[in-house]
Write a protein that holds these residues in place. Sequence first.
Motif, PDB file in Angstrom:
ATOM      1  N   ALA A  57       0.922  -1.292   0.172  1.00 53.19           N
ATOM      2  CA  ALA A  57       0.032   0.066  -0.060  1.00 53.19           C
ATOM      3  C   ALA A  57       0.941   1.386   0.213  1.00 53.19           C
ATOM      4  N   THR A  95      -1.800   7.264  -5.968  1.00 54.02           N
ATOM      5  CA  THR A  95      -2.806   6.911  -5.357  1.00 54.02           C
ATOM      6  C   THR A  95      -3.540   8.205  -4.782  1.00 54.02           C
ATOM      7  N   TRP A 102      -5.056   2.592  -2.796  1.00 59.18           N
ATOM      8  CA  TRP A 102      -3.535   2.519  -2.319  1.00 59.18           C
ATOM      9  C   TRP A 102      -2.833   1.212  -2.854  1.00 59.18           C
ATOM     10  N   PRO A 103      -3.162   0.129  -3.030  1.00 58.87           N
ATOM     11  CA  PRO A 103      -2.442  -0.822  -3.758  1.00 58.87           C
ATOM     12  C   PRO A 103      -1.849  -0.382  -5.012  1.00 58.87           C
TER      13      PRO A 103
END
Length: 281
Positions: A57, A95, A102-103
């Motif tokens: 993340a 992001t 987030w990944p």
Amino acid sequence: MSHSWRGWCLLRPGLMLYGGAVGGNRPHAHHAVQLIISAEPFTMADAHGGRVTTRVAVVPPDTRHAVLAGSPRALLVHLDPRSLAGRSLLARSGTGPRATAWPPSLARTRPTGGSPAPAMTGPAATGPAFGAGARPLMFAEPPIGHARAAEVAGALRTVELWTGLGGSDGVPLHPAVEAAIAAIPALLGHGPVRLRAVADEVHLSPSRLAHLFGAQVGIPLRPYVRWLRLQRAIHLVAGGETLTAAAHGAGFTDGPHFTRAFRVAFGNAPSELAAAIDWVP
């Protein structure tokens, strides 16, 4: 599964690198760009009620988040968003405020050796994103002979790869930048460290030193000084000093000033981490 925070930590200007068990925490925000790379899935939440379970993340700066379920083995990285590495990681990850973003979409992970390591795919995996040929000083090798040296060196290389700077080489520093780096620690205990004072010390104009310093060190001089204060203070705490004594030794006004600065940068108070962390010099 719930895990307790316990591991090692390296603090350098522009970088905090933690390796070990990542536990849960309360919703918080901090000014650093955060990267978590884990050998096992962990779960995070955003400020909007969203959740994501992932092994990697990237959380943007000043974004409220929490770890709901941690991991027994992970790397947690905080990068100053003004640093070369921080800017590069944000440019590569794209992001946003939602946990589902987030990944990183162009990345997958695989554990190798003692630390999780990335295997990049797609165009973002090729070459440095910024400043080709320049290797930020934050990625310099840890002290030889330290018990954690090999583990920390491997973790630093992992972060280099994630920021796109892994193919960069060290560039000899300009003598004035070397002189500035040597001069700044002695100025920390005397209040604010001004660019003009450092420039006078190394016989350059403030604008010329600012340009050289940011380009060669990988982070502007002002945030470099702030991180250096945090680094000195936390090492004093790790050596047994009280928060107040450590704050004064690093040039903070008092203990609460140090605690506020640390919390803004990392989302935790230094007292919350001191007991569970092996601080690497």
